[in-house]
Motif scaffolding. Structure first.
Motif, PDB file in Angstrom:
ATOM      1  N   ARG A 231      77.719  36.302  44.973  1.00  0.00           N
ATOM      2  CA  ARG A 231      76.983  35.135  44.482  1.00  0.00           C
ATOM      3  C   ARG A 231      76.827  35.180  42.974  1.00  0.00           C
ATOM      4  N   TRP A 232      76.739  36.380  42.414  1.00  0.00           N
ATOM      5  CA  TRP A 232      76.375  36.521  41.010  1.00  0.00           C
ATOM      6  C   TRP A 232      77.471  36.098  40.039  1.00  0.00           C
ATOM      7  N   MET A 235      76.133  32.139  40.295  1.00  0.00           N
ATOM      8  CA  MET A 235      74.714  31.803  40.393  1.00  0.00           C
ATOM      9  C   MET A 235      73.928  33.091  40.175  1.00  0.00           C
ATOM     10  N   GLY A 236      73.069  33.081  39.160  1.00  0.00           N
ATOM     11  CA  GLY A 236      72.374  34.307  38.784  1.00  0.00           C
ATOM     12  C   GLY A 236      71.366  34.758  39.824  1.00  0.00           C
ATOM     13  N   PRO A 237      70.802  35.958  39.635  1.00  0.00           N
ATOM     14  CA  PRO A 237      69.895  36.520  40.632  1.00  0.00           C
ATOM     15  C   PRO A 237      68.638  35.677  40.859  1.00  0.00           C
ATOM     16  N   MET A 238      68.165  34.993  39.844  1.00  0.00           N
ATOM     17  CA  MET A 238      66.914  34.245  40.000  1.00  0.00           C
ATOM     18  C   MET A 238      67.123  33.026  40.902  1.00  0.00           C
ATOM     19  N   LEU A 239      68.095  32.184  40.593  1.00  0.00           N
ATOM     20  CA  LEU A 239      68.341  31.018  41.448  1.00  0.00           C
ATOM     21  C   LEU A 239      68.813  31.459  42.829  1.00  0.00           C
ATOM     22  N   PHE A 241      67.877  34.138  44.424  1.00  0.00           N
ATOM     23  CA  PHE A 241      66.684  34.529  45.177  1.00  0.00           C
ATOM     24  C   PHE A 241      65.870  33.298  45.581  1.00  0.00           C
TER      25      PHE A 241
END
Lengths: 321, 321
Positions: A231-232, A235-239, A241
């Motif tokens: 995913r990274w 799409m970064g870890p914040m979105l 999550f």
């Protein structure tokens, strides 16, 4: 002094100081983007090593798309540091990661480089404030921290030190964008900048796991490439999550998984999830969503993962059972 | 009791207990792989929510390739937990992440599920040892920890508790592989398993940065998607770091960047990089390389990043300057 500074879009000559993996990767990148590159490195075998690195990278650079006139022949390896920078319009320093060495080298570069020309350090983590102490004109010294390999990974983190002119930081950010990079311009110095802090936390947890026999190197790598790593890339870890919260997004995710911050899931202690942090994370995710709904983001993530599974040859054919 | 256990390749009926984001994602995955799925969730609106989730996921599942006969119509939402599991050949529990609730639910499932049938928990981090305490036949209780969304992200981490039969762990690993997942079978329980420990370290560092105003949510996400995240979809952090060592690989990387473990680049303290850890990491990287040379890995990484830049629409056209 900045009067002598070429406009970012008019730069044609770049100097790369230090020609190891990072410095050589920068040289390959600038060559592919059509710049004339001068390089200097004190190692006796620096030139053949650098030319080998550029040659190895070139097929990838052709696939990425060369700028008109780009050629590995526009690389000149000089015998001295002074020759390398004497006509440079931008200098990228990529010496080994030792503070004394960096400080001394940047001081020398500051003396040898034409007035006003911006000098950027590839340092992985030293604050420019600590490296610019001996320079005569520290105002033009910035950090331009790349990722390996610089010719493929877009990110550059740009930040100045206490004695850096804001204009030099702004110039460097604009120049890197001209040169095809993705730029994060940081307002203040943070050890390790942003991406390195994040990946260093992961790396240290991984080293602890190996040291304690909790996982093998192979399992660690597999757990990322078959898991969160898919995913990274887009799409970064914040979105990412936030999507674990379902239709409720990050707020619901924090309500649901917030208590897990008390769990011993890593050796890194979590911050207190107080109201201010909760609100900052939720608001930050809303901002980063740029108006996309959770359903939009889910669809985007699904398409992204499918494209990546396909791109990396892992999409199973239909009807396998 | 394991005599009653269907062979992993002969399983046709799967029960999903809990139908939120994770349980619903599991249901979608098993449906796409051609299983009959029964689902139960105590929420009053569970059925419409679950069907909405499956419908939203289905276009992605079609792209991934459906098993013959796969259909969302093969989902049955039951009124009771007992009905859901009464004919199940495998049970996946995905209740909210609360230890008491999980323990109680797994005890009920153990009573209601036909003898010998393996029951897996999606828990993100509780050890099965702590959840299986009240079960009458704890030997068949395992952890099968997925990633969100379970229908797209291949990884499942499988591990038993103190009272789990090794045969149940082995059966679950084989079943998940049959069902199209990538499996890591862990020899011992580690809080947070492997991938979650790693991503939790990153997540906590990110939360600290937001709490301290060191980076915004947007910058954190961008620093990963434009940086290290581009490599992690196909090459894990360990082999990726090995390439930062140039032709010398991980050994050279540790020589060069080892001292940075003393730097305050994250709030997580590093382990001592002693001889044993150094050797374990270098040997682990050699093992994970499966005979590929550093040059092979560099070429693979370059191609991987190019494919991913292309797949995510980020490959700039030729001649942009």
């Amino acid at each position: 002094m900045s009067e002598a500074r070429t406009a970012p879009e008019d730069v044609r000559r770049v100097a790369c100081i230090g020609a190891g993996v990072i410095g050589g990767g920068w040289a390959a990148h600038f060559l592919a983007r059509g710049y004339d590159v001068t390089a200097w490195d004190p190692a006796p075998d620096a030139e053949p090593r650098l030319r080998r690195l550029v040659d190895a990278a070139w097929p990838a650079l052709v696939q990425l798309g060369l700028a008109p006139g780009a050629s590995p022949d526009r690389l000149t390896v000089t015998a001295t540091l002074e020759e390398a920078v004497s006509e440079a319009q931008f200098v990228q320093e990529s010496a080994p990661e030792k503070l004394d060495l960096k400080r001394e080298l940047l001081t020398k570069l500051d003396m040898a480089t034409p007035a006003g020309v911006v000098i950027a350090s590839s340092t992985s983590g030293y604050p420019m404030t600590d490296m610019q102490t001996e320079a005569v004109t520290p105002g033009r010294l910035v950090v331009g921290h790349p990722f390996n390999p610089p010719y493929l990974i877009p990110l550059v983190e740009v930040v100045g030190g206490e004695h850096t002119d804001r204009a030099a930081v702004a110039w460097a950010s604009r120049f890197y964008e001209e040169a095809g990079k993705s730029v994060i311009t940081m307002e203040r110095e943070v050890p390790g900048f942003i991406a390195n802090r994040l990946q260093e936390a992961l790396w240290r947890e991984a080293l602890h796991m190996v040291a304690n026999g909790e996982a093998t190197v192979r399992e660690i790598d597999l757990s990322i490439t078959e898991g969160p790593g898919l995913r990274w890339a887009f799409m970064g870890p914040m979105l990412t999550f936030a999507l674990a919260g379902g239709e409720g997004g990050m707020a619901h995710m924090l309500d649901h998984f917030g208590p897990s911050l008390k769990s011993p899931w890593t050796r890194l202690e979590a911050p207190e999830l107080d109201r201010a942090l909760y609100d900052a994370v939720v608001a930050g995710c809303e901002d980063a969503s740029d108006g996309r709904t959770i359903a939009d983001l889910v669809a985007e993530r699904d398409q992204g993962v499918i494209q990546i599974l396909r791109a990396t040859g892992r999409l199973p054919g239909p009807g396998t059972r």
